[in-house]
Design a protein around this motif. Structure first.
Motif, short mmCIF file in Angstrom:
data_model
loop_
_atom_site.label_atom_id
_atom_site.label_comp_id
_atom_site.label_asym_id
_atom_site.label_seq_id
_atom_site.Cartn_x
_atom_site.Cartn_y
_atom_site.Cartn_z
N TYR A 145 -5.12 -61.36 -8.86
CA TYR A 145 -4.24 -61.28 -10.04
C TYR A 145 -2.79 -61.17 -9.57
O TYR A 145 -2.48 -60.34 -8.70
CB TYR A 145 -4.60 -60.05 -10.86
CG TYR A 145 -3.82 -59.89 -12.17
CD1 TYR A 145 -4.34 -60.34 -13.38
CD2 TYR A 145 -2.57 -59.28 -12.18
CE1 TYR A 145 -3.64 -60.17 -14.57
CE2 TYR A 145 -1.86 -59.11 -13.37
CZ TYR A 145 -2.41 -59.56 -14.56
OH TYR A 145 -1.71 -59.40 -15.74
N CYS A 188 1.21 -60.84 -11.12
CA CYS A 188 1.98 -60.62 -12.35
C CYS A 188 2.91 -61.81 -12.58
O CYS A 188 3.70 -62.18 -11.72
CB CYS A 188 2.80 -59.34 -12.24
SG CYS A 188 1.74 -57.92 -11.96
N CYS A 239 -1.08 -55.60 -17.96
CA CYS A 239 -1.78 -56.06 -16.75
C CYS A 239 -3.06 -55.28 -16.54
O CYS A 239 -4.09 -55.86 -16.17
CB CYS A 239 -0.87 -55.96 -15.52
SG CYS A 239 0.51 -57.12 -15.63
N HIS A 261 -4.08 -58.00 -5.52
CA HIS A 261 -3.13 -57.89 -6.62
C HIS A 261 -1.75 -58.15 -6.02
O HIS A 261 -1.37 -57.52 -5.04
CB HIS A 261 -3.20 -56.50 -7.25
CG HIS A 261 -2.51 -56.43 -8.58
ND1 HIS A 261 -3.11 -55.96 -9.70
CD2 HIS A 261 -1.28 -56.78 -8.96
CE1 HIS A 261 -2.29 -56.02 -10.72
NE2 HIS A 261 -1.15 -56.52 -10.29
N HIS A 314 6.27 -50.90 -11.78
CA HIS A 314 5.22 -51.63 -12.48
C HIS A 314 3.81 -51.43 -11.89
O HIS A 314 2.88 -51.03 -12.61
CB HIS A 314 5.58 -53.12 -12.55
CG HIS A 314 4.62 -53.93 -13.35
ND1 HIS A 314 4.30 -53.64 -14.66
CD2 HIS A 314 3.86 -55.01 -13.03
CE1 HIS A 314 3.42 -54.51 -15.10
NE2 HIS A 314 3.13 -55.35 -14.13
N HIS A 315 3.64 -51.70 -10.61
CA HIS A 315 2.29 -51.59 -10.05
C HIS A 315 1.81 -50.14 -9.95
O HIS A 315 0.61 -49.87 -10.09
CB HIS A 315 2.21 -52.30 -8.70
CG HIS A 315 2.26 -53.80 -8.84
ND1 HIS A 315 2.57 -54.65 -7.82
CD2 HIS A 315 2.03 -54.59 -9.93
CE1 HIS A 315 2.53 -55.90 -8.27
NE2 HIS A 315 2.21 -55.88 -9.54
N GLU A 346 0.48 -49.49 -13.29
CA GLU A 346 -0.81 -50.18 -13.49
C GLU A 346 -1.94 -49.38 -12.86
O GLU A 346 -3.01 -49.21 -13.44
CB GLU A 346 -0.78 -51.57 -12.84
CG GLU A 346 -0.01 -52.63 -13.61
CD GLU A 346 -0.22 -54.01 -13.01
OE1 GLU A 346 -1.29 -54.28 -12.44
OE2 GLU A 346 0.72 -54.83 -13.09
ZN ZN Z 1 1.61 -56.63 -13.74
#
Ligand code: ZN
Ligand code: ATP
Length: 467
Positions: free
Chosen positions: A27, A29, A209, A224, A234-235, A238
């Protein structure tokens, strides 16, 4: 040979072992679709496309998901500025993304899900976090309770205290802790919104996400990725959301690409210093852009400049030249020996081993390109012989193709135009001339000439033949 990947989580290169043998869940982003992509955004697009191609070339089945953030503050602002709606802005730039990435020789991901098409799953995810005590409501917004997830900060290697100092946002009375982040935002009057247990609103950025990874790939994925600016927050967010809800590691390998800079500054949409890919593709070939991108290690910064483009063009020309020379010698090459010469075969094997070794070493594309140049040297050396053998030339060409299936830096050979296409283009040219559209008429003539088609004006009309 084993593949080793630098994992941001452990700050070390680790042997790659997918969760399920032979399969990779990956995945990355994707973009917030409120503008064209710039050459900085093109870095993760091209690099992770190469990661996927390489994994496939060594036999993995890759399930690759890239999302579109199609609702957020920037889209709302853009819609207001342009007198359109959020879905209209999103649709336009999703379309442009597909067009530009295709122009860059990037294959579509297995799936490109959009936030607005996954609202039920996002709301359900947040509700699950609230239920487990990982989230709380405050004035129509919902926040993640970072104090409940002590590992918050593990990806960016910061502890809670450091994070508290790092936070520059104004104090928000509704938050229990300054580092708590928003999962659901209450709608302001007139804004696009969805109904939820916490009232009308829309999701925060990070939750999309977590929800889409879980829905499309599962609780734990293999890789990822994204640009290094996504590591924090961000991560990190997540991870807190996904691991809070499921209790399992979100991803086994976290990969982050460095920035494309311009004048030593990060290229970004909000700074307005981005070189637009859509424009750039009008003057530079996708192969040159890909070469430029892959000529630096993905974790290092890369400076975009005219000189860098020029250098990429020149290096690429050396490979293209060699390929043209190989193809030129093919028709007259001896067919007596069906097999390639032993000595050249050995060199080809060495090149392939070198190429794989470099790609296996955390996708070291600049060194993998060096292996391509080794093959250029082997080929040029071979071509100094007076008599060459067809089998050998074909093996050399095949090896170039194998490496290029991963890198995508060489232009595909242009197919001959079939007769119907030539007839159609000539008819279009005649129409263009009637309409006094001389530019289009000339363009078609040039295209036909470049493909070896000669035109002749006769009393009966245009006749054509192949050179
Ligand atoms: Zn993301
Ligand atoms: N200069 C850059 N070099 C490499 N990767 C980048 C660069 N800028 C953005 N990215 C990556 O591109 C992807 C999409 O990013 P995003 O849409 O946030 O672009 P952006 O230009 O940073 O936008 P904004 O300025 O609005 O934050 C992310 O994976 C991000 O890390």
């Amino acid at each position: 040979m084993t593949l080793r990947i630098y994992n941001t989580m452990t700050r070390a290169k680790e042997e790659f072992k997918p969760l399920e043998p032979g399969k990779v869940k990956m995945y990355v982003c994707g973009p917030t679709v409120y503008d064209f992509i710039h050459i900085g955004n093109a870095r993760p697009v091209i690099f992770f496309d190469v990661v996927r191609r390489y994994l496939e070339s060594v036999g993995y089945e890759v399930n690759y998901v890239v999302n579109f953030t199609d609702v957020d503050d920037k889209l709302i602002k853009k819609a207001a500025e342009t007198g359109s709606t959020v879905p209209e802005v999103a649709d336009k730039f999703v379309q442009m993304y597909y067009e530009d990435t295709k122009g860059l020789g990037v294959r579509e991901a297995t799936l490109h899900p959009r936030v607005t098409q996954n609202m039920a799953e996002i709301i359900e995810f947040i509700a699950g976090l609230v239920e487990k005590g990982f989230a709380y409501e405050g004035g129509g917004d919902v926040f993640f309770r970072t104090s409940k997830f002590p590992e918050y900060g593990k990806l960016s290697h910061q502890n809670m205290e450091e994070l508290q100092f790092g936070i520059r946002v104004e104090v928000d009375e509704r938050k229990e802790n300054p580092q708590d982040f928003v999962l659901w935002k209450a709608a302001k009057p007139g804004e696009i919104s969805w109904s939820s247990p916490w009232g009308e609103g829309r999701p925060g950025w990070h939750i999309e996400c977590s929800a889409m990874v879980r829905k499309y790939l599962g609780e734990t994925i293999d890789i990822h990725g994204g640009g290094q600016d996504l590591t924090f927050p961000h991560h990190e967010c997540e991870i807190a959301q996904s691991e809070g809800l499921t209790g399992h590691a979100m991803a086994r390998y976290w990969m982050h690409n460095g920035f494309v800079n311009i004048n030593n500054e990060k290229m970004s949409k909000s700074l307005g210093n981005g070189i637009n890919v859509h424009q750039l593709l009008k003057s530079i070939s996708p192969q040159v852009i890909r070469y430029f991108m892959l000529s630096g290690h993905y974790r290092n910064p890369l400076n975009f400049s005219d000189e860098a483009v020029e250098q990429a063009k020149n290096s690429l020309a050396r490979i293209e030249n060699c390929l043209a020379n190989l193809k030129h010698r093919l028709p007259a090459a001896s067919v007596e020996a069906a097999e390639a010469d032993d000595e050249v075969s050995r060199s080809i094997r060495e090149v392939q081993e070198q190429f794989e070794a470099k790609m296996n070493d955390d996708f070291n594309t600049p060194d993998a390109i060096t292996a391509v140049f080794d093959l250029v040297n082997v080929s040029n050396q071979y071509l100094t012989r007076d008599a060459v053998n067809k089998g050998t030339i074909e093996s050399l060409l095949k090896q170039f193709e194998a490496m290029d299936a991963v890198l995508g830096i060489l232009a595909a050979a242009e197919e001959d135009l079939v007769d119907e296409e030539v007839d159609r283009l000539i008819a279009e040219r005649t129409e263009a001339r009637k309409a006094k559209n001389w530019a289009r008429a000339d363009e078609i003539r040039d295209l036909l000439t470049s493909r070896g088609i000669l035109l002749e004006d006769t009393a009966q009309g245009i006749r054509w033949r192949r050179k």
